[in-house]
Design a protein around this motif. Sequence first.
Motif, mmCIF file in Angstrom:
data_model
loop_
_atom_site.group_PDB
_atom_site.id
_atom_site.type_symbol
_atom_site.label_atom_id
_atom_site.label_comp_id
_atom_site.label_asym_id
_atom_site.label_seq_id
_atom_site.Cartn_x
_atom_site.Cartn_y
_atom_site.Cartn_z
ATOM 1 N N ARG A 85 3.026 34.875 11.185
ATOM 2 C CA ARG A 85 3.345 33.948 10.089
ATOM 3 C C ARG A 85 4.843 33.896 9.808
ATOM 4 O O ARG A 85 5.380 32.835 9.506
ATOM 5 C CB ARG A 85 2.608 34.373 8.822
ATOM 6 C CG ARG A 85 1.234 33.811 8.748
ATOM 7 C CD ARG A 85 0.497 34.136 7.499
ATOM 8 N NE ARG A 85 1.271 34.073 6.283
ATOM 9 C CZ ARG A 85 0.817 34.480 5.122
ATOM 10 N NH1 ARG A 85 -0.394 35.001 5.022
ATOM 11 N NH2 ARG A 85 1.552 34.397 4.041
ATOM 12 N N ARG A 86 5.530 35.038 9.909
ATOM 13 C CA ARG A 86 6.968 35.055 9.682
ATOM 14 C C ARG A 86 7.713 34.381 10.824
ATOM 15 O O ARG A 86 8.736 33.731 10.622
ATOM 16 C CB ARG A 86 7.478 36.493 9.544
ATOM 17 C CG ARG A 86 7.315 37.075 8.195
ATOM 18 C CD ARG A 86 8.046 38.399 8.076
ATOM 19 N NE ARG A 86 7.704 39.363 9.110
ATOM 20 C CZ ARG A 86 6.686 40.225 9.021
ATOM 21 N NH1 ARG A 86 5.913 40.227 7.954
ATOM 22 N NH2 ARG A 86 6.435 41.072 9.992
ATOM 23 N N ARG A 132 6.608 32.028 13.104
ATOM 24 C CA ARG A 132 6.379 30.582 13.200
ATOM 25 C C ARG A 132 6.736 29.934 11.870
ATOM 26 O O ARG A 132 6.308 30.376 10.820
ATOM 27 C CB ARG A 132 4.922 30.290 13.541
ATOM 28 C CG ARG A 132 4.598 30.705 14.954
ATOM 29 C CD ARG A 132 3.199 30.424 15.340
ATOM 30 N NE ARG A 132 2.649 29.237 14.704
ATOM 31 C CZ ARG A 132 1.430 28.824 14.871
ATOM 32 N NH1 ARG A 132 0.618 29.507 15.628
ATOM 33 N NH2 ARG A 132 0.990 27.748 14.268
#
Length: 132
Positions: free
Chosen positions: A128-129, A131
């Motif tokens: 998540r971080r 992308r």
Amino acid sequence: MFGGLVWILVASSNVPLPLLQGWVMFVSVTAFIFSLIFLGVFLSGMVTQIDANWNFLDFAYHFTVFVFYFGAFLLEAATTSLHDLHCNRTMDLQPLLSDNQYNINVAATIFAFVTTACYGCSLGLALRRWRP
């Protein structure tokens, strides 16, 4: 922390199957050491001094450790499942794992699964971080 417990539990089981549990020991010790180094780099503030894509490195590290730990978990579970396998030791059939070794290997399997799940969660957060 859980990886250290896997390391301690497998070592205390006297490693009855070195071919299977050798990989578990290698993964748990290596991941433990590299996780401490990775944490030390972040806590010391060296992240700001080294020009690198830390989000990608975080993702790549957790992906690699997750894959290795998943394999180690499967091998430890396979070792534990051999509890009822009998082998010929000094002309009488004895179980491959004693009851004490079996209990230790069950605990090591559980902690290997928990460690794999923790690295999986860290992998998801790193993805998540990384992308946008």
